[in-house]
Design a protein around this motif. Structure first.
Motif, short mmCIF file in Angstrom:
data_model
loop_
_atom_site.label_atom_id
_atom_site.label_comp_id
_atom_site.label_asym_id
_atom_site.label_seq_id
_atom_site.Cartn_x
_atom_site.Cartn_y
_atom_site.Cartn_z
N LEU A 72 1.00 -1.35 -0.01
CA LEU A 72 -0.09 -0.05 -0.02
C LEU A 72 0.93 1.05 0.00
N ASP A 73 0.32 2.12 -0.56
CA ASP A 73 1.17 3.47 -0.60
C ASP A 73 -0.08 4.65 -0.66
N PHE A 74 -0.02 5.26 0.63
CA PHE A 74 -1.14 6.42 0.79
C PHE A 74 -0.79 7.62 -0.58
N GLU A 75 0.38 7.63 -0.83
CA GLU A 75 0.85 8.93 -1.66
C GLU A 75 0.32 8.41 -3.20
N LYS A 76 0.23 7.26 -3.53
CA LYS A 76 -0.20 6.73 -4.98
C LYS A 76 -1.87 6.35 -5.09
N SER A 77 -2.33 6.01 -3.90
CA SER A 77 -3.89 5.80 -3.70
C SER A 77 -4.20 5.75 -2.30
N ARG A 78 -5.30 6.66 -2.02
CA ARG A 78 -5.66 6.65 -0.44
C ARG A 78 -7.13 5.88 -0.44
N PHE A 79 -7.71 5.58 -1.64
CA PHE A 79 -8.92 4.74 -1.21
C PHE A 79 -9.29 3.99 -2.52
N TYR A 80 -9.89 2.93 -2.05
CA TYR A 80 -10.16 1.74 -3.04
C TYR A 80 -11.70 1.41 -2.81
N GLU A 81 -12.52 1.32 -3.91
CA GLU A 81 -13.69 0.77 -3.75
C GLU A 81 -13.78 -0.28 -4.81
N MET A 82 -14.48 -1.57 -4.10
CA MET A 82 -14.54 -2.78 -4.86
C MET A 82 -15.84 -3.38 -4.72
N GLU A 83 -16.28 -4.19 -5.69
CA GLU A 83 -17.57 -5.02 -5.37
C GLU A 83 -17.12 -6.43 -5.34
N ILE A 84 -17.77 -6.89 -4.61
CA ILE A 84 -17.83 -8.46 -4.24
C ILE A 84 -18.94 -9.20 -4.54
N GLN A 85 -18.90 -10.07 -5.04
CA GLN A 85 -20.13 -11.18 -5.41
C GLN A 85 -20.06 -12.57 -4.74
N GLY A 86 -21.26 -12.71 -4.26
CA GLY A 86 -21.41 -14.09 -3.81
C GLY A 86 -22.59 -14.86 -4.32
N GLN A 87 -21.95 -16.11 -4.94
CA GLN A 87 -23.05 -16.89 -5.92
C GLN A 87 -22.82 -18.26 -5.35
N ASP A 88 -24.04 -18.79 -5.40
CA ASP A 88 -24.33 -20.09 -4.74
C ASP A 88 -24.39 -21.04 -5.86
N GLY A 89 -24.45 -22.52 -5.74
CA GLY A 89 -24.21 -23.51 -6.73
C GLY A 89 -25.28 -23.49 -7.57
N GLY A 90 -26.34 -22.95 -7.42
CA GLY A 90 -27.44 -22.89 -8.12
C GLY A 90 -27.48 -21.81 -9.14
N GLY A 91 -26.35 -20.73 -9.14
CA GLY A 91 -26.26 -19.86 -9.99
C GLY A 91 -26.78 -18.46 -9.63
N LEU A 92 -27.38 -18.56 -8.30
CA LEU A 92 -28.05 -17.47 -7.72
C LEU A 92 -26.84 -16.45 -7.15
N SER A 93 -26.74 -15.48 -7.21
CA SER A 93 -25.68 -14.48 -6.87
C SER A 93 -26.18 -12.94 -6.35
N THR A 94 -25.45 -12.55 -5.39
CA THR A 94 -25.88 -11.29 -4.81
C THR A 94 -24.46 -10.44 -4.87
N THR A 95 -24.46 -9.28 -4.71
CA THR A 95 -23.22 -8.32 -4.58
C THR A 95 -23.29 -7.54 -3.43
N ALA A 96 -22.08 -7.09 -3.07
CA ALA A 96 -21.70 -6.09 -1.75
C ALA A 96 -20.60 -5.36 -2.17
N LYS A 97 -20.56 -4.08 -1.72
CA LYS A 97 -19.49 -3.26 -1.84
C LYS A 97 -18.48 -3.30 -0.71
N ILE A 98 -17.11 -3.16 -0.94
CA ILE A 98 -16.12 -2.97 0.03
C ILE A 98 -15.49 -1.58 -0.34
N LEU A 99 -15.49 -0.83 0.89
CA LEU A 99 -14.74 0.44 0.82
C LEU A 99 -13.63 0.51 1.79
#
Length: 934
Positions: free
Chosen positions: A307-334
């Motif tokens: 990590l380098d604060f001087e290069k990037s101070r914030f990260y936003e990522m989207e995470i997906q959770g999918q079951d074996g039947g193909g159903l999925s949902t998403t959440a955000k990570i800040l």
């Protein structure tokens, strides 16, 4: 057509650039330019020379340049046109990434004045990037029991451009089962979603193929598409559900690789494979994918990179959770990166000098430097300073630029160089600091004159010194260096006794050594003062003077000068009168003398050197007064001759003599007649006596030379015979005494020498040794009297014999030292100290006394009496001088015979017959026959 639209787009940007440039010119104190991205190298940015108030040709003359701070050089200066141009291709997306506005700050340095100007260049965006999807194909699994209206998230397209050139809208190809709707995100972005419009029947259609297209707003519009494959699944009526819709976390930037950031969790009420949730990142930027990683089974988010604060101070990522039947949902990570003080301040020397002239005024600029810290907040606040012990300080100029200046006048003689330490410290916890060093030499200025060790010098030199000899040396030190410290010496012009001082004393201009050009005389001048000037080689030169006082020391180089009595100018002899009735201590006369020397060299003492009647007169040691030592008697001679010596106390002492004639009489007329008769009769007798002496010496020399020749002849004749020595000895014994002249003293003298001749047999050389007699009565050192010189004669060489004769016939120079001791002074029988040794008379009175004595002795000898000096009889003098007058009162004038040109002394052997040691030497005394003939 597309090229034409691109041209129109660029023309509009150029016009916008001109408009913005006009606006920035109206700003005060800050220069702003704008330039579109993707321009070619050398593209005109702005007329920097005009904005700086300079002519184009002054850019090179005043050394105007762009200061680069770690980033590659993007701009350059055109020295011909005076404009700021691009140094290469500009890519706004690479420089500013996702920022809506892209501004680049550069600094322009005018080096001759050390001024810095800030320039802000805005990079204008052009539509040079089309929207794009991260995946080439998307597969979506939909349960056949999905109700209409179900939403399925779609991936976002990415467009690095900004503004209208960025992503604007999505479009889904027409179909009867699905539609496209947009859902607003927390950051304002629009996320596409696939909406189920009708019921699905897996048995009719197991898969649906769609095409999602993304469009930007540029001119022309650019687009990107991704294929969507919708797979209809069997019934799975529960989708996974995250515990949180948004996960937020703050982490420090110094976390190490492998550290867990957070853990996400999703649940699915279905059973079996339809209830197993697998996690994955969606829509993740490439930079974030390099730093974070996700465990698909556990949901742990881990650190993979740094990590380098001087290069990037914030990260936003989207995470997906999918079951074996193909159903999925998403959440955000800040993820928020917290700054840590992990960067020390940086000091950059922009411009500096390595030398500064001493005596420069305070505030002289030594260096220009830039200080920066890549941290933020307090961690990025930097203070820069110089240690207080140094005569320098930092002064802030522009932004993070500082000037290193002097805060007082520098002195090279105290400190000739400085190693300046610059310290920059941030405000972090703990604080970090950086040091850099600048070496500075203090250039010399001619600010120190030569200085002498003393304010004045005193030199003492004896008079009569040798000419050209050095007698003193001065030295001046100059604290400056190089030419400023090179000292030359000279004398200040002056005069002494109407002569220039340079004729007396000179000085070596390089060493300061003083030389005496004359031999000084204490009696002419006793001291002189010279001024020595020391001049350095600076510009302008500095100088100083010192006084050198030279004192001449007196030496005993002047003999005493007798002022009284003075010799008459008419050739007569000055006479002092002493009445016969004078009592002891009567003042006869006074000797007055002076000495031109001084001190001890001028202290004079007087003493009686010679007197015709010893004991009759005395001389005052310090007064020079001649007084009678006893009462005058009738038998005292009418004329008394006194030799008074005047001697100083120098080393060595010098002396002068004066002869006094004292007439013993009651009246002057009686004296004059006697004095004239004395003078006329003195010279013939003295000259006759000298003649006898010369004849005696010549006879002795001839006899001795003949004797040596005979011996040498015998030696050559009987070379190998050992009887030669006995034969030569016998011949010497039988030799009649008449061959040695009829003088018994000379005969004894030659017999002594004949006994000392030795001829060695069986030798290639002959040694004839002439031993010296004892010179106890002569003023010659005892060491020189004991020396003997062997004469070496070559074998069978007649020429050698001739050379020997010529050498031994040469007469030695006469003895010039007639300064006798008191025991050797000439005088009559009444000489001082009662010594029996007499001397030859030197006046008529003494001569007559000597004649009378010798005649009486001769008469007594004819009647059968003793010879002169042979006994203690009265010599027939009792009838004339009274019965108390014995032989002891008569001086034996045979005792010392001085032979001119020879060191030999002829003495009488009578002392041996009387049983006494001879007082005059090893030989016998010579009997004079002059008076007997008369």
């Amino acid at each position: 057509m597309g090229n034409r639209l691109l041209f129109l787009d660029r023309s509009g940007l150029i016009l916008l650039y001109i408009f913005l440039r006009t606006l920035q010119e109206s700003g005060a104190g800050h220069i702003q330019y704008s330039v579109p991205e993707e321009t070619d190298k050398g593209f005109f940015v702005g007329n920097i020379s005009k904005d700086l108030g300079l002519e184009p040709w002054e850019l090179a003359e005043r050394r105007v340049r762009i200061i680069s701070r770690g980033r590659m050089q993007l701009f350059a200066l055109n020295p011909r046109s005076g404009s700021l141009i691009t140094a290469g291709r500009l890519d706004r997306e690479e420089l500013c990434e996702t920022l809506s506005s892209c501004f680049l700050n550069i600094e322009i340095l005018v080096e001759d004045t050390l001024k810095i100007y800030g320039v802000e260049v805005e990079i204008m965006d052009i539509n040079d990037n089309a929207p794009s999807f991260q995946e080439a194909e998307i597969e979506i699994k939909v349960s056949e029991h999905a109700t209409p209206g179900s939403r399925f998230p779609l991936p976002n397209a990415r467009d690095p451009d900004v503004g209208m050139n960025s992503l604007q809208r999505y479009q889904l190809n027409p179909n009867s089962y699905f539609s496209l709707q947009m859902r607003g995100g927390m950051d304002g972005a629009k996320n596409p979603e696939l909406v189920l419009e009708g019921s699905l029947d897996r048995e009719k259609e197991a898969a649906h193929h769609l095409l999602l297209t993304a469009f930007d707003g540029g001119d022309p519009i650019q687009q990107g598409a991704v294929a969507i494959r919708v797979v209809v699944l069997d019934v799975n009526d529960h989708i996974p559900k995250f515990t949180q819709s948004v996960y937020q976390v703050s982490i420090p930037e110094n976390l190490s690789s492998g550290t867990r950031v957070l853990m996400v969790n999703a649940t699915d009420p279905d059973e079996g494979i339809n209830g197993e949730v697998v996690f994955s990142f969606r829509n993740m930027e490439s930079k974030a994918s390099e730093i974070f990683q996700l465990d698909s089974q556990t949901g742990e988010v881990l650190i993979r990179g740094s990590l380098d604060f001087e290069k990037s101070r914030f990260y936003e990522m989207e995470i997906q959770g999918q079951d074996g039947g193909g159903l999925s949902t998403t959440a955000k990570i800040l993820i928020t990166v917290v700054d840590v003080n992990d960067n020390a301040p940086e000091i950059t020397i922009t411009s500096s000098t390595n030398s500064v002239l001493e005596n420069s005024p305070p505030g002289t600029v030594i260096a220009l430097l830039n200080v920066q810290d890549q941290d933020s907040g307090e961690n990025g606040q930097v203070s820069c300073f110089v240690p207080n012990s140094l005569p320098f300080k930092l002064e802030k100029t522009y932004g993070n630029y500082y000037k290193l200046i002097t805060n007082r006048v520098l002195d090279r003689e105290q400190v000739h160089s400085y190693n300046i330490t610059l310290i920059a410290t941030d405000q972090g916890h703990p604080p970090l600091s950086t040091e850099t060093h600048i070496s500075l030499n203090v250039a010399d200025d001619n600010d120190n004159p030569p200085t002498f060790a003393d304010s004045s010098y005193s030199v003492y030199i004896p008079e009569n010194n040798p000419r050209g000899a050095s007698f003193f040396s001065v030295m001046a030190l100059d604290l400056d260096s190089n030419e400023n410290s090179r000292v030359t010496y000279s004398l200040v012009e002056d005069t002494l006794q109407a002569a220039p001082l340079s004729s007396y004393v000179s000085i070596n201009s390089d060493t300061g050594t003083l030389y005496a050009l004359r031999s000084f005389d204490y009696e002419q001048f006793r001291d002189l003062q010279v001024w020595v000037t020391a001049l350095d080689g600076g510009n302008p030169p500095l100088s100083s003077n010192v006084s050198v006082s030279i004192f001449v020391l007196d030496q005993n180089d002047n003999v005493p000068e007798i002022l009284h009595p003075t010799l008459p100018t008419d050739g007569s002899t000055g006479v002092e009168l002493a009445p016969r009735s004078a009592e002891p201590g009567y003042l006869v006369t006074k000797v007055v003398a002076v000495d031109r020397d001084s001190g001890q060299n001028a202290w004079l003492s007087y003493r009686l050197l010679k007197a015709s009647e010893p004991g009759l007169f005395a001389v005052g040691l310090h007064t020079g007064e001649v007084r009678t030592a006893r009462a005058l008697q009738d038998r005292d001679a009418l004329k008394q001759s006194l030799v008074v010596v005047v001697q100083d106390h120098g080393q060595p002492p010098l002396s002068a003599t004066v002869t006094l004639t004292v007439a013993v009489a009651d009246s002057i007329p009686d004296v004059l007649a006697d004095l004239s008769s004395f003078e006329s009769s003195a010279n013939p007798h003295d000259s006759g006596l000298t003649l006898y002496l010369v004849v005696a010496v010549a006879v002795v020399s001839c006899v001795f030379l003949a004797f040596v020749i005979v011996l040498l002849a015998l030696r050559l004749r009987h070379w190998h015979a050992t009887r030669l020595l006995q034969a030569s000895g016998g011949s010497l014994v039988g030799m009649p005494t008449s061959h040695f002249v009829g003088v018994d003293g000379v005969q004894a003298f030659l017999q002594t020498y004949s006994q000392e001749v030795s001829l060695t047999a069986d030798s290639r050389r002959s040694h004839v040794i002439f031993p010296q007699p004892n010179y106890a009565d002569m003023l010659i050192s005892h060491d020189s009297c004991e020396k003997s010189e062997p004469l070496l004669i070559a074998e069978d060489s007649a020429a050698g014999l001739g050379k020997f004769d010529s050498k031994n016939n040469q007469q030695a120079p006469p003895n010039t030292d007639w300064r006798f001791s008191q025991a050797q002074r000439p005088g009559t029988s009444g000489s001082q100290n009662g010594d029996e040794t007499g001397t030859w008379p030197n006046n008529q009175f003494d001569t007559e006394m000597l004649q009378a004595m010798i005649l009486a002795s001769a008469s007594e000898a004819a009647d059968g009496g003793s010879t002169l000096g042979g006994g203690a009889g009265t010599m027939g003098l009792s009838a004339r001088y009274g019965p108390q007058f014995t032989l002891q009162h008569v001086p034996d004038y045979r005792q010392n015979v001085y032979i001119p040109g020879s060191n030999a002394t002829l003495t009488n052997a009578a002392g041996k017959r009387d049983g006494k040691a001879p007082t005059g030497g090893n030989g016998n005394k010579k009997k004079s026959g002059k008076k007997e003939k008369k």
